[in-house]
Structure formats: structure tokens, C-alpha cells
Design a protein around this motif. Structure first.
Motif, short mmCIF file in Angstrom:
data_model
loop_
_atom_site.label_atom_id
_atom_site.label_comp_id
_atom_site.label_asym_id
_atom_site.label_seq_id
_atom_site.Cartn_x
_atom_site.Cartn_y
_atom_site.Cartn_z
N TRP A 8 47.07 57.20 39.95
CA TRP A 8 46.67 56.53 38.72
C TRP A 8 47.01 55.04 38.75
N MET A 9 48.00 54.65 39.57
CA MET A 9 48.33 53.23 39.72
C MET A 9 47.23 52.51 40.48
N TRP A 10 46.66 53.18 41.49
CA TRP A 10 45.52 52.61 42.21
C TRP A 10 44.34 52.43 41.28
N ILE A 11 44.11 53.41 40.41
CA ILE A 11 42.99 53.32 39.46
C ILE A 11 43.19 52.13 38.52
N ILE A 12 44.42 51.96 38.00
CA ILE A 12 44.71 50.83 37.12
C ILE A 12 44.48 49.51 37.84
N PHE A 13 44.94 49.43 39.08
CA PHE A 13 44.80 48.20 39.87
C PHE A 13 43.33 47.84 40.06
N PHE A 14 42.54 48.80 40.53
CA PHE A 14 41.12 48.52 40.78
C PHE A 14 40.37 48.28 39.48
N THR A 15 40.80 48.87 38.39
CA THR A 15 40.18 48.62 37.09
C THR A 15 40.43 47.18 36.66
N ILE A 16 41.65 46.71 36.84
CA ILE A 16 41.97 45.31 36.50
C ILE A 16 41.11 44.36 37.33
N ILE A 17 41.02 44.61 38.63
CA ILE A 17 40.23 43.75 39.51
C ILE A 17 38.77 43.78 39.11
N GLY A 18 38.24 44.99 38.85
CA GLY A 18 36.84 45.12 38.47
C GLY A 18 36.51 44.41 37.17
N LEU A 19 37.40 44.56 36.17
CA LEU A 19 37.16 43.91 34.87
C LEU A 19 37.20 42.39 34.99
N MET A 20 38.14 41.88 35.78
CA MET A 20 38.25 40.43 35.93
C MET A 20 37.05 39.85 36.68
N LEU A 21 36.60 40.54 37.72
CA LEU A 21 35.42 40.07 38.44
C LEU A 21 34.17 40.16 37.55
N PHE A 22 34.07 41.22 36.75
CA PHE A 22 32.94 41.36 35.83
C PHE A 22 32.93 40.22 34.81
N ALA A 23 34.11 39.92 34.28
CA ALA A 23 34.22 38.84 33.30
C ALA A 23 33.84 37.50 33.93
N ASP A 24 34.29 37.28 35.15
CA ASP A 24 34.01 36.02 35.84
C ASP A 24 32.52 35.88 36.12
N ILE A 25 31.90 36.96 36.59
CA ILE A 25 30.50 36.88 37.01
C ILE A 25 29.54 36.86 35.83
N PHE A 26 29.75 37.75 34.83
CA PHE A 26 28.75 37.95 33.80
C PHE A 26 29.10 37.35 32.44
N LEU A 27 30.39 37.18 32.15
CA LEU A 27 30.76 36.71 30.81
C LEU A 27 31.19 35.25 30.78
N LEU A 28 31.74 34.76 31.88
CA LEU A 28 32.29 33.40 31.87
C LEU A 28 31.52 32.44 32.76
N GLY A 29 30.31 32.79 33.09
CA GLY A 29 29.47 31.85 33.81
C GLY A 29 29.71 31.78 35.29
N GLY A 30 30.40 32.79 35.86
CA GLY A 30 30.67 32.74 37.29
C GLY A 30 29.43 32.81 38.14
N GLY A 31 28.35 33.40 37.62
CA GLY A 31 27.14 33.50 38.40
C GLY A 31 26.20 32.34 38.20
N LYS A 32 26.54 31.39 37.33
CA LYS A 32 25.68 30.24 37.09
C LYS A 32 26.15 29.05 37.92
N SER A 33 25.19 28.34 38.45
CA SER A 33 25.54 27.18 39.27
C SER A 33 25.98 26.03 38.38
N HIS A 34 27.21 25.59 38.58
CA HIS A 34 27.70 24.41 37.87
C HIS A 34 28.92 23.87 38.61
N ARG A 35 29.25 22.64 38.34
CA ARG A 35 30.40 22.00 38.97
C ARG A 35 31.67 22.46 38.28
N VAL A 36 32.61 22.93 39.06
CA VAL A 36 33.88 23.40 38.51
C VAL A 36 34.80 22.21 38.32
N SER A 37 35.24 22.00 37.10
CA SER A 37 36.13 20.88 36.81
C SER A 37 37.57 21.22 37.18
#
Length: 316
Positions: A8-37
Motif C-alpha cells: 500500500w506504500m507503493w500505491i501511495i507513492f505512485f499515486t502521488i507521482i501520478g497526481l503531480m504529473l497530471f496536475a503539471d501536464i493538464f492543470l498547470l499548463g505543463g503541456g503548453k509551450s511557454h517560457r518558464v520564468s
């Protein structure tokens, strides 16, 4: 191998990683081309470091309740030490990223997406390498001495060749790609592949991604043996490595603007590798306490950053 990681610790770990990558890619503009300040990169560094530290604190509390304080302190120290080692060894990798992007004249707004795919690929490859490393150590414990000798050799090599810069013109992957692949003359936005007149072409962005992934494979050869000097617990090895890798993209954009702060860090990396290698070689006769290892890494990295700040290199 003995590990503190439950299913269950592995599940928690991969869930955290998956949620953060999802947030970065789809919610916080990680998939959009822009200059990172600098501000955005700094915020993401704080976010990733905070998540890693919170994960470590959570692990400490769990082990404190289910085991004892000594085990909790040791495993938490192992995680933090492995995390710092991976971050310090990755700095040279970030300089290689800068070299690759500059060579291809890749616009800043396209670098973020390229690094995102590079980081995802690195996560998969580290899982493969760490699994292989754990299997080898479990089957052939003496291989740790080979790891130790390799790290000493690598550290000395970094010191000897510290001022040499790689030349991409002679990179085997680049030479092979130009000979065997149809490559477009110019970038095609964020696309890795395009079709022209019914034929499939790869874009220079795909070649850049190949070089990014190759560089991570090369640097993993250093970092994976190094973490085995700290612990042989698969859960600690993989979680500390992946949390460090996830912060590399933000570190890159900050490093690209503040490179002078890290100019002498390569000396520290070399010394850390040599120390870790020696630690592995003498482990049969003397086991260096994890707290001494952690303290030495922190002092070495801090000293190198201070020297880089005080004594800035002269422009060539």
C-alpha cells in the motif's frame, strides 16, 4: 531484499507521482509551450522538495509507530541522503541539457515539454535500472565492491576532465540518426513526427529527446551504484531517486539562469563519488554511519555553492 515498503506504500507513492504529473501536464499548463520564468521554476522546486520531505516525514512517523525510533531515524536519513546524492549527481546532467538545447537552438518555449517527456522516460528507465541493480546485489553481493571501484574511478575522472566539454558533432546517436532517419530541416512546433508526401519524418525535437534520454541513461550509471552505498532497501532507493528526478525540470530552468552559482559544484560531485566509492570498498571492515555520510554531502555541496558564489569563474 529486506524493505520497509509495503504494497500500500507503493500505491501511495505512485499515486502521488501520478497526481503531480497530471496536475503539471493538464492543470498547470505543463503541456503548453511557454517560457518558464525564474519565479515559476523556483515555485516548482519548492513544491517538489516539499512533497519529498513530507513523504519522508510520513515514512518516519509510520516506522516510529510500527518499528522503533532507531529504524525510523535510519530509514529517514537514508531517504534524505539518497535524495541529495541524486540531486547533486544530476547537476552535471542539467548542464548537458543546456548544451543540447543550445546546439539545436531550441526555443525556450519548447524546452519545457521536451524535458517533461524526458523526465517521464527517466522514471521508467530508473525503475528498470534499480530493479536490475537490486537483483544483482541480491544474487551477487560482491558486486557492491565493483560499484565502489567504479564510483572512485568516475570521481577521479571528473576531477581530471573537469574543464572538458562534450562535442555533440561527434555524438554516435546524432551521427546514426542523420544517417538512418528522415529528419526535417526545421522544427515543427512541438511535434516529434510529421508526414510529408506520404513519408514519416522525425523532427529535430525528437532527436533532442533521444539525446536527453541517452544522457539520463549515462548519468544513471553513476547514480544507481551510488545509492546502493547508502541503502539496499528497494523502496528507499526508488522513492528517493524518483522524487529527485521529478524536480530536475524546474532545476534546469533555474540553473540556466544561475549557472554561475553552481560552477564549482562538479568538484563537490567528484569528491562525493570518491567518498561513496571508498565507503563501499571498506564496508566489510568498517561501516560509515549514515549520519556522517549525510553531513559530509551537505557540507560538500554547501561549500561548493559558496565558493561558486564568492569566486566566480573568469569568462573565457
Amino acid at each position: 531484499m529486506v524493505t520497509v515498503g509495503q504494497w500500500w506504500m507503493w500505491i501511495i507513492f505512485f499515486t502521488i507521482i501520478g497526481l503531480m504529473l497530471f496536475a503539471d501536464i493538464f492543470l498547470l499548463g505543463g503541456g503548453k509551450s511557454h517560457r518558464v520564468s525564474t519565479k515559476e521554476a523556483s515555485i516548482w522546486i519548492i513544491v517538489w522538495v516539499s512533497i519529498a520531505l513530507c513523504f519522508n516525514v510520513g515514512l518516519w512517523f509510520y516506522l516510529l509507530e510500527t518499528a522503533n525510533q532507531q529504524i525510523a531515524n535510519t530509514k529517514a536519513a537514508e531517504f534524505l541522503t539518497g535524495y541529495l546524492i541524486e540531486l547533486s549527481l544530476s547537476v552535471d546532467n542539467l548542464f548537458v541539457f543546456i548544451l543540447i538545447f543550445n546546439y539545436f537552438k531550441l526555443p525556450l518555449e519548447l524546452q519545457r515539454r521536451t524535458l517533461l517527456f524526458g523526465i517521464i522516460g527517466a522514471i521508467v528507465m530508473r525503475l528498470i535500472f534499480i530493479t536490475l541493480g537490486v537483483w544483482l546485489v541480491a544474487k551477487f553481493h560482491w558486486i557492491l565492491y565493483l560499484f565502489g571501484g567504479f564510483l572512485v574511478y568516475t570521481g577521479i575522472k571528473i576531477l581530471v576532465t573537469r574543464d572538458e566539454e562534450p562535442h555533440l558533432e561527434n555524438n554516435p546517436v546524432l551521427l546514426w540518426s542523420r544517417k538512418h532517419l528522415r529528419i526535417t530541416e526545421h522544427l515543427e512546433g512541438e511535434r516529434f513526427f510529421v508526414r510529408k508526401e506520404g513519408l514519416l519524418y522525425v523532427t529535430p525535437l525528437f532527436i533532442i529527446l533521444m539525446l536527453i534520454e541517452l544522457s539520463d541513461v549515462i548519468f544513471a550509471i553513476d547514480s544507481i551504484p551510488a545509492i546502493f552505498a547508502i541503502t539496499t532497501d528497494p523502496f528507499i532507493i526508488y522513492t528517493s531517486n524518483i522524487f529527485a528526478i521529478l524536480g530536475l525540470r524546474a532545476m534546469y530552468f533555474l540553473l540556466a539562469r544561475l549557472a554561475e552559482l553552481f560552477h564549482y559544484l562538479k568538484y563537490g560531485v567528484a569528491l562525493i563519488l570518491i567518498f561513496i566509492g571508498v565507503k563501499m570498498l571498506i564496508a566489510y571492515w568498517f561501516k560509515v554511519p549514515i549520519y556522517i555520510t549525510l553531513s559530509l554531502i551537505v557540507i560538500t555541496l554547501g561549500t561548493c555553492i559558496i565558493i561558486s558564489r564568492v569566486h566566480k569563474p573568469q569568462p573565457k
